[in-house]
Enzyme design. Structure first.
Site, PDB file in Angstrom:
ATOM      1  N   ASP A  37     -14.694   1.527  48.576  1.00 59.65           N
ATOM      2  CA  ASP A  37     -14.485   2.609  48.594  1.00 59.65           C
ATOM      3  C   ASP A  37     -14.437   3.387  49.960  1.00 59.65           C
ATOM      4  O   ASP A  37     -15.420   3.109  50.865  1.00 59.65           O
ATOM      5  CB  ASP A  37     -15.594   3.647  48.074  1.00 59.65           C
ATOM      6  N   ASP A  73     -11.416   9.263  34.811  1.00 55.52           N
ATOM      7  CA  ASP A  73     -12.778   8.933  35.003  1.00 55.52           C
ATOM      8  C   ASP A  73     -12.870  10.504  34.456  1.00 55.52           C
ATOM      9  O   ASP A  73     -12.363  11.940  34.605  1.00 55.52           O
ATOM     10  CB  ASP A  73     -12.661   9.256  36.575  1.00 55.52           C
TER      11      ASP A  73
END
Length: 244
Positions: free
Chosen positions: A10, A132
């Site tokens: 990330d 998500d």
């Protein structure tokens, strides 16, 4: 079918970080060299690398392009899937042309479904849909907004469009090392005809064993982040487990 392990990189400000529940103010920096991190994962034997441009997810456009390019150059033989800030066909095309194997469309799948469906159809097998969810409802804009769309309903829209997979993240589990939400992930996998990649909450080899036991139900892989960086999951043991 063996479960595919996707180690996560990330990116925030060009650095490798992990968040807790998607909170950008709670970022732990693990490396300032994304390319070197990718090489480490490749050397350990991982067959894919999962990359997210966190700044891009909030900005709505690529924000860590230089770091992504570094990763692609570092591991030319390892397929990379990339999400974060991909909101136009031009951006999809640009990343695929640069060597990204699979792009991930998240917010765009909710806010601009016509574009997301068109991208899946234009590049069959090379576009994954990132779903998500918080409490079963899809979140967008780097998880800052929660929509009224349910995860399974969104996934079903892409069943016949050529999507490569659904990447399902339980936001409340992400970065918390509390274990994968197996029940919700399995429910989604059973509801759609697309492979599902689990994400969020991996804490131990037990999570990987549980997911490995249900690959026949449509769970294709799992993304591992903080548990790898903190040493809670040994890479060699994890890879050996899924091979068994």
């Amino acid at each position: 079918m063996a479960l595919t392990l996707y180690p996560a990189i990330d990116l925030k400000g060009g650095q490798v970080v992990r968040l807790k529940r998607g909170d950008m103010s709670k970022a732990t920096v693990y490396s300032s060299e994304p390319g070197a991190q990718a090489r480490r994962f490749a050397a350990l034997g991982f067959r894919w690398i999962h990359v997210v441009d966190l700044d891009g997810a909030f900005a709505g456009r690529p924000a860590n392009a230089a770091a992504v390019e570094t990763i692609l150059a570092a591991v030319p033989g390892v397929p990379v899937q990339l999400g974060g800030g991909i909101r136009t066909m031009g951006t999809v095309e640009a990343w695929l042309d640069r060597g990204v194997k699979r792009v991930i469309l998240g917010s765009a799948a909710v806010k601009d479904p016509d574009f997301a469906l068109a991208a899946c159809r234009a590049y069959p097998g090379r576009v994954a849909v990132g779903i998500d969810a918080r409490g079963g409802f899809v979140a967008t804009e780097g998880w800052a907004e929660v929509s009224a769309v349910q995860a399974a309903d969104l996934a079903k829209r892409f069943e016949d469009a050529g999507a490569a997979a659904i990447i399902y993240t339980d936001i409340d589990r992400d970065g918390m090392l509390g274990g994968v939400n197996l029940e919700a992930t399995l429910a989604l996998a059973r509801a759609v005809r697309l492979p599902v990649i689990a994400s969020g909450g991996v804490a131990s080899l037990n999570d990987l064993a549980a997911l490995s036991g249900v690959t026949s139900e449509g769970i294709e892989g799992v993304i591992i982040g903080r548990a790898l960086y903190d040493g809670r999951v040994d890479p060699a043991a994890a890879l050996a487990l899924v091979k068994r």
